[in-house]
Every structure is written in C-alpha cells, then in structure tokens.
Design an enzyme around this catalytic site. Structure first.
Site, short mmCIF file in Angstrom:
data_model
loop_
_atom_site.label_atom_id
_atom_site.label_comp_id
_atom_site.label_asym_id
_atom_site.label_seq_id
_atom_site.Cartn_x
_atom_site.Cartn_y
_atom_site.Cartn_z
N SER A 11 6.49 -4.03 4.68
CA SER A 11 6.00 -5.42 4.69
C SER A 11 5.58 -5.88 3.29
O SER A 11 5.78 -7.05 2.95
CB SER A 11 4.86 -5.59 5.70
OG SER A 11 3.72 -4.83 5.32
N ASN A 12 5.04 -4.98 2.47
CA ASN A 12 4.72 -5.36 1.09
C ASN A 12 5.99 -5.54 0.26
O ASN A 12 6.05 -6.43 -0.59
CB ASN A 12 3.78 -4.35 0.45
CG ASN A 12 2.35 -4.55 0.88
OD1 ASN A 12 1.84 -5.66 0.83
ND2 ASN A 12 1.70 -3.49 1.31
N MET A 82 3.75 6.85 0.20
CA MET A 82 2.72 7.79 0.62
C MET A 82 2.89 9.19 0.04
O MET A 82 2.66 10.19 0.71
CB MET A 82 2.68 7.86 2.16
CG MET A 82 2.43 6.52 2.81
SD MET A 82 0.93 5.69 2.25
CE MET A 82 -0.29 6.70 3.05
N HIS A 101 -3.59 -0.86 -2.46
CA HIS A 101 -4.38 0.04 -1.62
C HIS A 101 -5.33 -0.77 -0.74
O HIS A 101 -5.98 -1.69 -1.23
CB HIS A 101 -5.18 1.01 -2.50
CG HIS A 101 -5.94 2.02 -1.72
ND1 HIS A 101 -5.33 3.12 -1.14
CD2 HIS A 101 -7.25 2.09 -1.37
CE1 HIS A 101 -6.24 3.82 -0.49
NE2 HIS A 101 -7.42 3.22 -0.61
N GLY A 135 -4.14 11.06 -10.36
CA GLY A 135 -5.11 11.24 -9.30
C GLY A 135 -4.75 10.48 -8.04
O GLY A 135 -3.76 9.74 -7.99
N ASP A 137 -5.45 7.54 -6.06
CA ASP A 137 -6.03 6.21 -6.12
C ASP A 137 -7.14 6.12 -7.16
O ASP A 137 -8.17 5.48 -6.94
CB ASP A 137 -6.55 5.78 -4.73
CG ASP A 137 -5.41 5.67 -3.71
OD1 ASP A 137 -4.31 5.22 -4.10
OD2 ASP A 137 -5.63 6.05 -2.55
N HIS A 160 -3.49 -6.90 5.51
CA HIS A 160 -2.07 -7.11 5.17
C HIS A 160 -1.83 -8.50 4.59
O HIS A 160 -1.06 -8.66 3.65
CB HIS A 160 -1.17 -6.87 6.37
CG HIS A 160 -1.01 -5.43 6.74
ND1 HIS A 160 -0.81 -4.44 5.81
CD2 HIS A 160 -1.01 -4.81 7.93
CE1 HIS A 160 -0.69 -3.27 6.42
NE2 HIS A 160 -0.82 -3.46 7.72
N GLU A 163 -2.89 -8.31 1.02
CA GLU A 163 -1.91 -7.51 0.26
C GLU A 163 -0.66 -8.33 -0.02
O GLU A 163 -0.16 -8.32 -1.16
CB GLU A 163 -1.50 -6.27 1.06
CG GLU A 163 -2.54 -5.19 1.14
CD GLU A 163 -2.10 -4.02 2.00
OE1 GLU A 163 -2.71 -2.95 1.88
OE2 GLU A 163 -1.14 -4.15 2.80
#
Length: 177
Positions: A11-12, A82, A101, A135, A137, A160, A163
């Site tokens: 969706s992003n 992910m 995020h 790292g 996030d 969402h 975002e």
C-alpha cells in the site's frame, strides 16, 4: 530514480506510484506478494530476492544493490520491507535509504510497533520517516507525525493514511535535492 523494497501488500508502494514518483525498480524479499502485482500493473520492473536463494544475507544484499544500480536507482525507499539490510547494501547507497515506520521513533521500533504502542497504553503513537542505518529503526529521523491511539478500532487505518500521505511528500523532497 527510486527503488522500492517491499515485503507485503504494497500500500505504501501504491501511494508512491499514485504520487507520480519516478520509480524504476521494485524488489521484494518474498515471492507472490501483492506489492509485486502492484509494480507489474504500473509497468515497473520487479524482482524477488529471497534470502533462501542465497548463501548469506550479504550475498543477497550485494545482488540486490547491483540490480538496483543497473536500473539507475539513486534513492532507496523501504515501504514495508521487513528485513534488516547489511553493510553490503547500505554502503552502496549512503544516506540514500529511507524507511517508513508506524510509530514515533525511538518509541516502539521493530515489526510490531502498533501492537507495542497499544500494549504500552500510550495516548499517541504516529508515523516516522527516517534514514536507514545498520540498526533496527535507529537511523536519523527525517519527519514524524503523531496519531492519536483512540479510537483503537481505526488506529491501523489512520496510521496507514498518514504513511500514504507523508511518505510520498518526503520522498519527493529528497528527490528534489
């Protein structure tokens, strides 16, 4: 040109496509995810880089970086990707990798940010766009926007929405530099 890394629904990615951003490549770490169908529908070259097909994550990340660079990618956007990226990838795109995020980092890093916010009982969570480092996030924040937790029944949808609005804005600004 932008390369977008995805792992799921996309969706992003769709928000970036709908925003008219110059996406030249979409890569996924998972086969058969909806994001790949979105890329195909938009006529954007897409490929799967499944870690199971490589001896090491570094080897996968080198191949992924090579593929993106062959498509003239200058900025990499993680849109629901992910997997942590290794130095083999990060070194190829220094300070040119951004992530979206679903929390106000540094609060609630990781894959379960919304659930973690709910379990912590906070009143406000939000969305962070940040640069990616080695790292989890932990990269420098570019922009954040708070989102009220209540009503809980619509929290995911409201995050969402933020975002999908914020990510294309930030990416457009980064492309202009």
């Amino acid at each position: 040109m932008i390369g977008v890394l995805v792992s799921g629904d996309g969706s992003n990615l769709q928000a970036l496509i709908d925003g008219g951003l110059p996406i030249s490549a979409v890569a996924s770490n998972k086969p058969r995810v909806n994001a790949l169908r979105r890329a195909e529908s938009a006529g954007i070259p897409a490929r799967v880089f499944d870690a199971a097909d490589y001896g090491t994550r570094e080897q996968r990340d080198r191949d992924l970086a090579d593929w993106l660079q062959l498509r003239a990618v200058h900025l990499v956007v993680l849109a629901g990707y992910m997997h942590l990226l290794t130095a083999a990838f990060l070194e190829r795109f220094p300070e040119r990798i951004v992530n979206v995020h679903p929390s106000l980092l540094p609060q609630f890093p990781g894959a379960h940010a919304i659930d973690d916010a709910l379990n912590a009982g906070v009143d406000t969570t939000g969305v962070t766009i940040h640069f990616v480092d080695e790292g989890l996030d932990t990269g420098a924040v570019i922009r954040q926007e708070p989102v009220a937790v209540e009503p809980r029944t619509t929290l995911v949808e409201r995050i969402h929405e933020v975002e999908h609005r914020l990510l294309p804005q930030v990416v457009r600004e980064l492309c202009a530099h």
